[in-house]
Design a protein around this motif. Structure first.
Motif, PDB file in Angstrom:
ATOM      1  N   GLU A 154       1.837  -6.659  -6.331  1.00 60.73           N
ATOM      2  CA  GLU A 154       2.440  -6.117  -7.396  1.00 60.73           C
ATOM      3  C   GLU A 154       1.061  -5.464  -8.504  1.00 60.73           C
ATOM      4  O   GLU A 154       1.482  -4.347  -9.092  1.00 60.73           O
ATOM      5  N   VAL A 155       0.236  -6.418  -8.524  1.00 61.05           N
ATOM      6  CA  VAL A 155      -0.782  -5.939  -9.557  1.00 61.05           C
ATOM      7  C   VAL A 155      -1.291  -4.457  -9.116  1.00 61.05           C
ATOM      8  O   VAL A 155      -1.792  -3.773  -9.877  1.00 61.05           O
ATOM      9  N   LYS A 156      -1.677  -4.443  -7.897  1.00 60.10           N
ATOM     10  CA  LYS A 156      -2.152  -3.122  -7.388  1.00 60.10           C
ATOM     11  C   LYS A 156      -1.093  -1.955  -7.824  1.00 60.10           C
ATOM     12  O   LYS A 156      -1.531  -0.817  -8.091  1.00 60.10           O
ATOM     13  N   VAL A 157       0.230  -1.990  -7.528  1.00 55.23           N
ATOM     14  CA  VAL A 157       1.307  -0.850  -7.908  1.00 55.23           C
ATOM     15  C   VAL A 157       1.174  -0.902  -9.547  1.00 55.23           C
ATOM     16  O   VAL A 157       1.074   0.374  -9.858  1.00 55.23           O
ATOM     17  N   SER A 158       0.927  -1.907 -10.174  1.00 54.02           N
ATOM     18  CA  SER A 158       1.037  -1.723 -11.818  1.00 54.02           C
ATOM     19  C   SER A 158      -0.196  -0.914 -12.249  1.00 54.02           C
ATOM     20  O   SER A 158      -0.120  -0.347 -13.168  1.00 54.02           O
ATOM     21  N   GLU A 209       0.727  -1.278  -0.042  1.00 53.77           N
ATOM     22  CA  GLU A 209       0.167  -0.015   0.017  1.00 53.77           C
ATOM     23  C   GLU A 209       0.880   1.453   0.008  1.00 53.77           C
ATOM     24  O   GLU A 209       0.623   2.225  -0.589  1.00 53.77           O
ATOM     25  N   ALA A 210       2.028   1.284   0.564  1.00 52.21           N
ATOM     26  CA  ALA A 210       2.996   2.500   0.639  1.00 52.21           C
ATOM     27  C   ALA A 210       3.405   2.727  -0.645  1.00 52.21           C
ATOM     28  O   ALA A 210       3.388   3.850  -1.082  1.00 52.21           O
ATOM     29  N   THR A 211       3.633   1.682  -1.396  1.00 51.03           N
ATOM     30  CA  THR A 211       4.165   2.048  -2.972  1.00 51.03           C
ATOM     31  C   THR A 211       2.854   2.687  -3.709  1.00 51.03           C
ATOM     32  O   THR A 211       3.390   3.358  -4.211  1.00 51.03           O
ATOM     33  N   VAL A 212       1.691   2.039  -3.521  1.00 54.28           N
ATOM     34  CA  VAL A 212       0.574   2.504  -4.403  1.00 54.28           C
ATOM     35  C   VAL A 212       0.370   3.882  -3.803  1.00 54.28           C
ATOM     36  O   VAL A 212       0.313   4.863  -4.861  1.00 54.28           O
ATOM     37  N   ASP A 213       0.627   4.378  -2.407  1.00 54.53           N
ATOM     38  CA  ASP A 213       0.278   5.907  -2.246  1.00 54.53           C
ATOM     39  C   ASP A 213       1.323   6.750  -2.735  1.00 54.53           C
ATOM     40  O   ASP A 213       1.323   7.855  -3.273  1.00 54.53           O
ATOM     41  N   PHE A 214       2.733   6.202  -2.875  1.00 55.18           N
ATOM     42  CA  PHE A 214       3.710   7.043  -3.276  1.00 55.18           C
ATOM     43  C   PHE A 214       3.446   7.170  -5.031  1.00 55.18           C
ATOM     44  O   PHE A 214       3.458   8.160  -5.206  1.00 55.18           O
TER      45      PHE A 214
END
Length: 254
Positions: free
Chosen positions: A189-193, A155-160
């Motif tokens: 990984e999919v959420k980040v993509s 989640e931190a990656t997505v927020d970033f």
């Protein structure tokens, strides 16, 4: 294992056709049946192929990808050609989002001569490569590091990622299904993509020919959300029609 050129050719043939008999492989490779059986034994032990009586097929798993060090060697020449084609299309002085994958890592290597790039990535391997380019800037996303491939997820990656809007997203994928679905294995990984796709003005997909009709568990997006596809062979049916209807430009890296 690190497959030799003959074994890579064997793998590519099986992945293209989904299965093959030992006799067919021997004819395709121009070697003896005994040689094919030895290669199949090694490749199946490494988890790259699944054997059945008289032949081999691609592994069935839709929940777990092949190990990173194995993927680095698979279709390496195709990935190299794709990477060069992508690098030729990327202008200097632009912003990029780059996701996880061995194809995007090959692209990073091909971008080493560019100037004025601002690259945001959740791939430590991409960051390590492009950080050596003193004429560009690399920004690394925060989050949880996956030990197996140095991808950053969570989640931190997505927020970033949500802080940015870049010129081009360069993404890899694990599989493209016949309905146009782009799929991967790790939900995080999919959420980040998905965040990367939604925060780019253009989305470029880099996928070698083995990705067509390859199954994976989690839906990332649809071909209709892609602006440009870079691959190393003419896509099999029904993909040319899907790409045409979605108005996706398809670049074949020769």
């Amino acid at each position: 294992m690190n497959p030799n050129p003959r074994q890579l050719k064997l793998l590519q043939h099986v992945q293209k056709h989904h299965s093959s008999t030992v006799d067919e492989l021997a004819g395709h490779l121009g070697v003896t049946v005994q040689t094919v059986r030895r290669d199949v034994q090694r490749l199946s032990e490494a988890g790259l192929l699944a054997r059945f009586h008289g032949g081999v097929r691609v592994p069935d798993s839709t929940i777990e990808n092949i190990a990173h060090h194995q993927r680095e060697n698979l279709h390496a020449e195709g990935k190299r050609r794709i990477a060069l084609a992508v690098a030729q299309a990327v202008p200097n002085d632009c912003s990029l989002l780059i996701n996880i994958g061995t194809t995007t890592e090959a692209i990073a290597k091909a971008l080493m001569q560019h100037t004025g790039l601002r690259v945001i990535t959740n791939n430590i391997n991409v960051a390590a490569i492009l950080s050596l380019n003193q004429n560009s800037e690399v920004i690394v996303a925060g989050g949880v590091v996956r030990p197996r491939d140095h991808g950053i997820v969570g989640e931190a990656t997505v927020d970033f990622i949500h802080q940015f809007k870049v010129d081009i997203a360069l993404i890899g994928i694990s599989g493209i299904e016949a309905d146009g679905s782009l799929r991967d294995f790790d939900y995080r990984e999919v959420k980040v993509s998905q965040a990367i796709i939604s925060h780019a003005r253009e989305v470029w997909l880099a996928a070698d020919a083995s990705k067509f009709n390859r199954l994976a568990m989690v839906r990332v997006a649809h071909l209709g959300q892609i602006d440009r596809l870079f691959t190393d062979e003419v896509p099999p049916d029904p993909f040319p029609d899907l790409l045409a209807r979605a108005q996706v430009r398809c670049d074949i890296a020769m």
